[in-house]
Design a protein around this motif. Sequence first.
Motif, PDB file in Angstrom:
ATOM      1  N   ARG A 156      52.227  87.057  -2.647  1.00 45.76           N
ATOM      2  CA  ARG A 156      51.579  88.120  -1.852  1.00 45.76           C
ATOM      3  C   ARG A 156      51.970  89.579  -2.064  1.00 45.76           C
ATOM      4  NH1 ARG A 156      54.524  86.504   4.074  1.00 45.76           N
ATOM      5  NH2 ARG A 156      56.730  86.783   3.313  1.00 45.76           N
ATOM      6  N   ASP A 157      53.087  89.516  -2.742  1.00 43.88           N
ATOM      7  CA  ASP A 157      53.689  90.937  -3.259  1.00 43.88           C
ATOM      8  C   ASP A 157      53.501  91.175  -4.694  1.00 43.88           C
ATOM      9  OD1 ASP A 157      54.387  91.314  -0.540  1.00 43.88           O
ATOM     10  OD2 ASP A 157      56.341  90.308  -0.935  1.00 43.88           O
ATOM     11  N   ASP A 178      63.296  87.975   4.428  1.00 45.33           N
ATOM     12  CA  ASP A 178      62.067  88.862   4.476  1.00 45.33           C
ATOM     13  C   ASP A 178      61.810  88.838   6.088  1.00 45.33           C
ATOM     14  OD1 ASP A 178      59.176  89.632   4.673  1.00 45.33           O
ATOM     15  OD2 ASP A 178      59.327  89.372   2.564  1.00 45.33           O
ATOM     16  N   PRO A 179      61.568  90.194   6.669  1.00 43.96           N
ATOM     17  CA  PRO A 179      61.226  90.420   7.887  1.00 43.96           C
ATOM     18  C   PRO A 179      59.924  89.680   8.485  1.00 43.96           C
ATOM     19  CG  PRO A 179      61.587  92.737   6.955  1.00 43.96           C
ATOM     20  CD  PRO A 179      61.792  91.442   5.950  1.00 43.96           C
ATOM     21  N   ARG A 180      59.103  89.311   7.479  1.00 34.53           N
ATOM     22  CA  ARG A 180      57.899  88.556   7.879  1.00 34.53           C
ATOM     23  C   ARG A 180      58.212  87.139   8.182  1.00 34.53           C
ATOM     24  NH1 ARG A 180      54.830  90.762   2.619  1.00 34.53           N
ATOM     25  NH2 ARG A 180      56.812  90.203   1.771  1.00 34.53           N
ATOM     26  N   THR A 181      59.094  86.703   7.389  1.00 37.27           N
ATOM     27  CA  THR A 181      59.505  85.300   7.666  1.00 37.27           C
ATOM     28  C   THR A 181      60.627  85.371   8.820  1.00 37.27           C
ATOM     29  OG1 THR A 181      59.875  84.902   5.132  1.00 37.27           O
ATOM     30  CG2 THR A 181      61.111  83.520   6.452  1.00 37.27           C
ATOM     31  N   GLU A 234      57.793  78.204   6.289  1.00 35.85           N
ATOM     32  CA  GLU A 234      57.942  79.299   5.707  1.00 35.85           C
ATOM     33  C   GLU A 234      59.566  79.862   5.722  1.00 35.85           C
ATOM     34  OE1 GLU A 234      55.584  82.645   6.264  1.00 35.85           O
ATOM     35  OE2 GLU A 234      53.856  81.382   5.938  1.00 35.85           O
ATOM     36  N   ASP A 247      60.034  86.966  11.462  1.00 38.72           N
ATOM     37  CA  ASP A 247      59.296  86.879  12.562  1.00 38.72           C
ATOM     38  C   ASP A 247      58.904  85.529  13.178  1.00 38.72           C
ATOM     39  OD1 ASP A 247      59.439  89.563  13.050  1.00 38.72           O
ATOM     40  OD2 ASP A 247      57.481  89.904  12.035  1.00 38.72           O
ATOM     41  N   ARG A 248      58.877  84.507  12.018  1.00 39.58           N
ATOM     42  CA  ARG A 248      58.554  83.256  12.524  1.00 39.58           C
ATOM     43  C   ARG A 248      59.656  82.624  13.392  1.00 39.58           C
ATOM     44  NH1 ARG A 248      53.492  83.303  10.719  1.00 39.58           N
ATOM     45  NH2 ARG A 248      53.075  83.424   8.660  1.00 39.58           N
TER      46      ARG A 248
END
Length: 460
Positions: free
Chosen positions: A309-310, A21-24, A100, A26-27
Amino acid sequence: MNETTAQHGAKATGLTVLTLDPRTYDRALGCVHCGLCLPACPTYTTTGNEADSPRGRIQIMKGLADGTVQYDAEAKEHLDLCLDCRACETACPSEVVYHELIEETRTRLAGVVPAGAVKGADTPPLLRWFFFHVLTHPGRLRLSLLPVRLLQRVGVYGLLRRVGVVGLGMKALGGSGRAFGKLEAMLPEGAVWPRAAEGVTKPSGGVARKMRVAYFGTCVGSVMFEGVNRKAVELLAACGAEVVYPPHGDSAGGQVCCGAIHHHNADEHGATALARRNIDTLLATGAERIVCAVAGCGAQLREYALLLRDDAEYAGKAAEVVGRVRDVSEVVLELGLPADLREVRAVATYHDACHLVHGQGVSAAPRKLLAMVPGLRMVALRESDMCCGAAGTYNLTQPEMAASLGHRKLGHIAGTGAEIVVSGNAGCTLHISGTAKAAGKPVRVMHPVEVLHASVFGDK
């Protein structure tokens, strides 16, 4: 999450590409490779291998996602060796949310066979089945322990262990035998058929009602540490709480496993399904606080907003639950202890459970409460927030590293001269006690609730 599996692609390189996931992802980009996480990481401090450090593993995971690192047996070994203790997050000045990244990576790679892997080298199927279908179901766990409890009660279990009968039984389990042997060695004595303190408990001792709390009893906690749960309910009531303890089970309105074992063993579907069940149950209590006395499970409850969250239906509900979750020590401190406390004459030291101090940010509350107990002398523990090696089911799947960290912890405990080790997590209690017993140096490990209950109620 946007993707559910690791995909085979990148024809130009021929590598297994990890889809995150792009949000992950980014971590991973947030890591500046400063190295401040290195001395906080239990595996790096043990092996000295950069690939066994948080920043090393981030490079591996980022490389897998970018198609520049081969997912082979060596890469898998470095990722599997991570305890997910989250000490690196506490140390990180860039606030990288490492857990995450490692948790989603493991989920995405579940079922993908790494290049060069030895067949059968992963968690044995019987052990994995036990994790998901027995350990996370209190009724089944209670039933599985019944023969042992009966033998303990009549006084012959110790004899069977000494003459090797128990060991032979573990060998009969094949590849899972070592892990089940470790689990058996950690098993504390307990009630033959423990029952949770379910229902509603009113404030006691003439104390006015201060708040309504929902008590989350946990799977292992409700069976192996039923006494801690019962004392926690009594302690909360003595401090002015009206305690609602929803029943365990699959019936409507019942609490189920928090999902931590599923989440940390790459079963995202199972973890989210359990989260939804618990959210419905806990919100239905109308409680102002949701209380848990097991650090690992409390940390998982606080992850519900991330897991869902989704989910259009549950995202808001999950955030509401997370906002109410507290460790039992936080709520007791908020309520305030009764005035007339009894003496508990002992020397004790405090071990910070990883998922309490790093996962939930709770360090001061239990220490403040223990400092209020008359007669109790607290001695500081070196590396108190370093993982003891329990890490949920890690001590069963990675026994060598778990044992090394367990003995390291025992050495520091011995250096304090303390009679009691206080810790707020069932896994830590089992692992520290079991490791000490195996080394012939038994130590008494108590939950803060047990110490406080002794002071409030005069337990002997």
